[in-house]
Design a protein around this motif. Structure first.
Motif, PDB file in Angstrom:
ATOM      1  N   ALA A 179       1.195  -1.238  -0.061  1.00 48.42           N
ATOM      2  CA  ALA A 179       0.065  -0.113  -0.070  1.00 48.42           C
ATOM      3  C   ALA A 179       0.840   1.104  -0.022  1.00 48.42           C
ATOM      4  O   ALA A 179       0.471   2.220  -0.581  1.00 48.42           O
ATOM      5  CB  ALA A 179      -1.037  -0.047   1.115  1.00 48.42           C
ATOM      6  N   TRP A 180       2.009   1.286   0.804  1.00 49.79           N
ATOM      7  CA  TRP A 180       2.960   2.374   0.792  1.00 49.79           C
ATOM      8  C   TRP A 180       3.477   2.612  -0.772  1.00 49.79           C
ATOM      9  O   TRP A 180       3.723   3.804  -1.006  1.00 49.79           O
ATOM     10  CB  TRP A 180       4.217   2.164   1.686  1.00 49.79           C
ATOM     11  CG  TRP A 180       5.008   3.007   1.611  1.00 49.79           C
ATOM     12  CD1 TRP A 180       5.431   4.166   2.269  1.00 49.79           C
ATOM     13  CD2 TRP A 180       6.110   2.845   0.921  1.00 49.79           C
ATOM     14  NE1 TRP A 180       6.661   4.645   1.927  1.00 49.79           N
ATOM     15  CE2 TRP A 180       7.160   3.756   1.230  1.00 49.79           C
ATOM     16  CE3 TRP A 180       6.981   1.611   0.073  1.00 49.79           C
ATOM     17  CZ2 TRP A 180       8.429   3.990   0.674  1.00 49.79           C
ATOM     18  CZ3 TRP A 180       8.226   1.607  -0.468  1.00 49.79           C
ATOM     19  CH2 TRP A 180       8.946   3.095  -0.196  1.00 49.79           C
ATOM     20  N   HIS A 224       2.086   1.316  -3.792  1.00 52.78           N
ATOM     21  CA  HIS A 224       1.034   1.480  -4.786  1.00 52.78           C
ATOM     22  C   HIS A 224       0.065   2.695  -4.682  1.00 52.78           C
ATOM     23  O   HIS A 224      -0.199   3.208  -5.718  1.00 52.78           O
ATOM     24  CB  HIS A 224       0.070   0.165  -4.847  1.00 52.78           C
ATOM     25  CG  HIS A 224      -0.947   0.157  -5.820  1.00 52.78           C
ATOM     26  ND1 HIS A 224      -2.347   0.537  -5.505  1.00 52.78           N
ATOM     27  CD2 HIS A 224      -0.922  -0.298  -7.276  1.00 52.78           C
ATOM     28  CE1 HIS A 224      -2.918   0.401  -6.577  1.00 52.78           C
ATOM     29  NE2 HIS A 224      -2.011  -0.116  -7.739  1.00 52.78           N
ATOM     30  N   THR A 225      -0.179   3.072  -3.544  1.00 55.48           N
ATOM     31  CA  THR A 225      -1.192   4.132  -3.114  1.00 55.48           C
ATOM     32  C   THR A 225      -0.425   5.466  -3.740  1.00 55.48           C
ATOM     33  O   THR A 225      -1.232   6.286  -4.359  1.00 55.48           O
ATOM     34  CB  THR A 225      -1.340   4.458  -1.865  1.00 55.48           C
ATOM     35  OG1 THR A 225      -1.946   3.165  -1.259  1.00 55.48           O
ATOM     36  CG2 THR A 225      -2.484   5.613  -1.505  1.00 55.48           C
ATOM     37  N   ALA A 280      -0.580   5.449  -7.515  1.00 53.37           N
ATOM     38  CA  ALA A 280      -2.124   5.467  -7.986  1.00 53.37           C
ATOM     39  C   ALA A 280      -2.738   6.988  -7.980  1.00 53.37           C
ATOM     40  O   ALA A 280      -3.152   7.449  -8.911  1.00 53.37           O
ATOM     41  CB  ALA A 280      -2.893   4.539  -7.195  1.00 53.37           C
ATOM     42  N   ARG A 281      -2.298   7.733  -6.909  1.00 56.33           N
ATOM     43  CA  ARG A 281      -2.627   9.022  -6.791  1.00 56.33           C
ATOM     44  C   ARG A 281      -1.922   9.882  -7.993  1.00 56.33           C
ATOM     45  O   ARG A 281      -2.449  10.695  -8.453  1.00 56.33           O
ATOM     46  CB  ARG A 281      -2.231   9.567  -5.432  1.00 56.33           C
ATOM     47  CG  ARG A 281      -3.014   8.872  -4.345  1.00 56.33           C
ATOM     48  CD  ARG A 281      -2.691   9.406  -2.852  1.00 56.33           C
ATOM     49  NE  ARG A 281      -3.517   8.855  -1.754  1.00 56.33           N
ATOM     50  CZ  ARG A 281      -3.135   8.874  -0.650  1.00 56.33           C
ATOM     51  NH1 ARG A 281      -2.137   9.783  -0.219  1.00 56.33           N
ATOM     52  NH2 ARG A 281      -4.047   8.595   0.528  1.00 56.33           N
TER      53      ARG A 281
END
Length: 496
Positions: free
Chosen positions: A477-478, A480-481, A484-485
Motif C-alpha cells: 500500500a505504501w 502502490h497508493t 495510483a494517486r
C-alpha cells in the motif's frame, strides 16, 4: 577543437593479452597433446591461425578507434569490422574511469574508459594505452567541458548551478588493520573453488598422462580405504589453501583503497597491482546495499556497495564497492559522512514463526530423508546428517534476518541469501513491487514481497519471503497508493 587522436600503439599488445588470456591455456595444452599424439608440429597450425586473426583484429581496432574533443561534444570513431561514428554531448558523460596494471604502470600507461548513462555497462570510448599525463589531462578536460556545458544549459533555463568543488570534502582510507581483516574475511572462496574445479575438468587429460598427477589420482581413488581422520585433514588443508588464495586476491584488490567525498560525487581509488580510479555521481546511485557474510557478521563488520545506473569500470555493470569494511555500530555515522543519498533506517523484524516452521517442513525434512538413504547405502553415510543441521541453521538465520523499515519515501529491507543483505533505497527508484501469496502462505498468514530497483541494465532485484501478511500489505500500500494517486493527477491534468 582538437585533432583526431588515437591511443598509443602499445594498446594492440594489451588488447591481444586481454583477448587471449582466457583461451591461451587450452590452446597451448591442445597443441602439446597434439604434438605428443601426432609426432609433428602441424597441431600448432590452427592455434597460430587464431593468434594471427586475433592480432589482426586488435591492430584494426586500434587503427579505427579515434576521438576528437569538439566545442560541445565528443566525437568518437570505433569498430574493427563495422565502423561507427558517434557524437556525445559533454553533459551526457557520466564518468571517466582510469585503470592500470603493474606492467602498464611501469611503462607509464593507463586505460581510459568514458561511460554514459545509455552505455548499458559498455564504455563509449575505451583506450587501452594512454600516457598517464595525457589520461589525467583528458579526464580533467572532459570534466571541465561537462561543467561548462551544464552551466550553459542551466543559464538557458534560468537555473542556478553550484560549481563542483575542486578539493574533496573528506577522504577515507582503509587502514592496515582493516585491510587485513577485509582480506581474511572476504567471500571469494566459493568463486575460487568453482574456478579450480572448472579448470580441473579442462585438463583431465593432463592428469592422466603426467606421472606426478597420475599418482595423486591413484591415491584419491583409494581414499575410501584411508582412515577418516586423514580424509578430514586433507579436506581441511584444501579449504585452508583456498582461503589463503582468496585472502591474497582480496588483499591485492582492495589495497590502497581511498574514498574521496565531493559535494555531488565520489571518487574511488583501489588496487595494489591493477589500480582503478572511478568517479560516481550521487544522482546515479539507485540503492545502497550492505553485505555481511557470516564471518564479518560475527565480527561486527559490513561491506557497503552502491547500485548505480550507467556504465561502470570492471566486470560488474551496476555494483560498485563504496567501502570494503565498516564497523556495524558506526554505520549510521559512516553514511552521513559520505553524504549517502539514502539514510540508514532502523529495521523491525517482519517474519512470523509460522514461516520458520514451514521452512523446516519444506527444506529440513527432505534432507533428513536424503541423509537416511545415504546412511543405509553409503560408507560414512551417517555423516550426511550434517546436511539437515546446516539447512536448519540457514532456515533459522533466514527467519531471524528478515527485516523491514520505512521512513517517509525511504525504504530499508534486510534478508538472507548466502549472506545477510540490507538494501536502502527510495520509492521513486523502484521500478516495481510485487506482493505474492500462495494458498499455503494465506493459511500461514504470510507473503512474499519482491522489488526491482532501477539498474544499469535489467535492474537489481531483492525479495523477502514468508514475511507477515500485515507487513506485506502495508508495504504494498505504501508503494502502490502513491503511484495510483500520481497517475490520477496526471490523467486529470491531461483531460484539462
Amino acid at each position: 577543437m582538437s585533432k583526431l587522436r588515437r591511443a598509443h600503439p602499445l594498446s594492440i599488445v594489451f588488447d591481444c593479452v586481454k583477448d587471449f588470456r582466457q583461451v591461451i591455456f587450452p590452446i597451448v595444452l591442445g597443441g602439446l597433446f597434439g604434438i605428443k599424439q601426432n609426432g609433428s608440429w602441424s597441431a600448432w597450425i590452427y592455434p597460430m591461425i587464431g593468434l594471427v586473426v586475433g592480432l589482426s583484429s586488435a591492430v584494426l581496432r586500434w587503427w579505427r578507434t579515434k576521438y576528437q574533443l569538439q566545442e560541445e561534444q565528443l566525437y568518437v570513431i570505433k569498430g574493427s569490422m563495422i565502423k561507427s561514428e558517434r557524437f556525445i554531448r559533454y553533459d551526457r558523460i557520466q564518468s571517466v574511469h582510469l585503470t592500470t596494471n603493474p606492467i602498464a604502470s611501469r611503462l607509464g600507461f593507463m586505460k581510459v574508459e568514458v561511460h554514459t548513462a545509455g552505455g548499458k555497462g559498455q564504455a563509449e570510448l575505451a583506450l587501452s594505452a594512454v600516457r598517464k599525463r595525457e589520461a589525467h589531462l583528458l579526464k580533467e578536460t572532459l570534466r571541465q567541458k561537462k561543467a561548462h556545458s551544464m552551466r550553459q544549459e542551466a543559464e538557458a533555463h534560468n537555473v542556478v548551478v553550484n560549481e563542483q568543488e575542486a578539493q574533496p570534502l573528506k577522504e577515507m582510507r582503509l587502514r592496515h588493520k582493516e585491510l587485513v581483516i577485509a582480506s581474511i574475511t572476504s567471500s571469494g572462496l566459493g568463486v575460487i573453488v568453482v574456478a579450480l574445479l572448472s579448470t580441473m575438468s579442462q585438463i583431465s587429460e593432463l592428469f592422466e598422462n603426467v606421472p606426478f598427477f597420475k599418482a595423486i589420482l591413484h591415491d584419491f581413488n583409494q581414499a575410501i580405504g584411508i582412515p577418516l581422520l586423514k580424509i578430514i585433514i586433507v579436506i581441511l588443508s584444501l579449504i585452508l589453501f583456498f582461503w589463503l588464495i582468496s585472502s591474497v586476491i582480496s588483499f591485492f584488490q582492495v589495497g590502497r583503497f581511498q574514498l574521496s567525498i565531493y559535494e555531488k560525487e565520489w571518487m574511488i581509488k583501489k588496487g595494489l597491482f591493477q589500480q582503478t580510479e572511478q568517479t560516481i555521481p550521487h544522482r546515479r546511485v539507485q540503492a545502497v546495499r550492505l553485505h555481511e557474510n557470516w564471518l564479518r557478521q560475527v565480527l561486527g563488520y559490513v561491506t557497503v556497495y552502491i547500485e548505480c545506473v550507467g556504465g561502470q569500470a570492471g566486470k560488474s555493470k551496476g555494483e560498485v564497492m563504496l567501502f570494503p569494511l565498516v564497523k556495524k555500530r558506526l554505520l549510521m555515522r559512516f553514511l552521513e559522512d559520505v553524504r549517502s543519498p539514502y539514510p540508514f533506517i532502523p529495521l523491525k523484524h517482519c517474519a512470523v514463526k509460522r514461516s520458520f516452521y514451514w521452512k523446516m517442513v519444506k527444506y529440513v525434512m527432505p534432507t533428513c530423508f536424503i541423509a537416511m538413504g545415504m546412511t543405509l547405502w553409503l560408507p560414512y553415510g551417517s555423516y550426511a546428517w550434517g546436511m539437515p543441521l546446516a539447512v536448519l541453521l540457514f532456515s533459522w538465520l533466514s527467519y531471524r534476518d528478515a527485516g523491514l523499515g520505512v521512513n517517509g519515501t525511504y525504504l530499508a529491507v534486510s534478508f538472507r541469501r548466502t549472506a545477510k543483505v540490507t538494501v536502502l533505497t527510495q520509492r521513486r527508484r523502484m521500478q516495481a513491487l510485487t506482493y505474492q501469496a500462495s494458498r499455503l502462505q494465506m493459511l500461514l498468514k504470510c507473503a512474499t514481497i519482491k522489488a526491482t530497483v532501477i539498474g544499469s541494465s535489467s535492474g537489481f532485484d531483492f525479495k523477502v519471503t514468508d514475511m507477515s501478511d500485515w507487513h506485506g500489505r502495508k508495504l504494498y500500500a505504501w508503494y502502490h497508493t502513491f503511484y495510483a494517486r500520481r497517475g490520477k493527477a496526471n490523467q486529470k491534468r491531461a483531460w484539462e
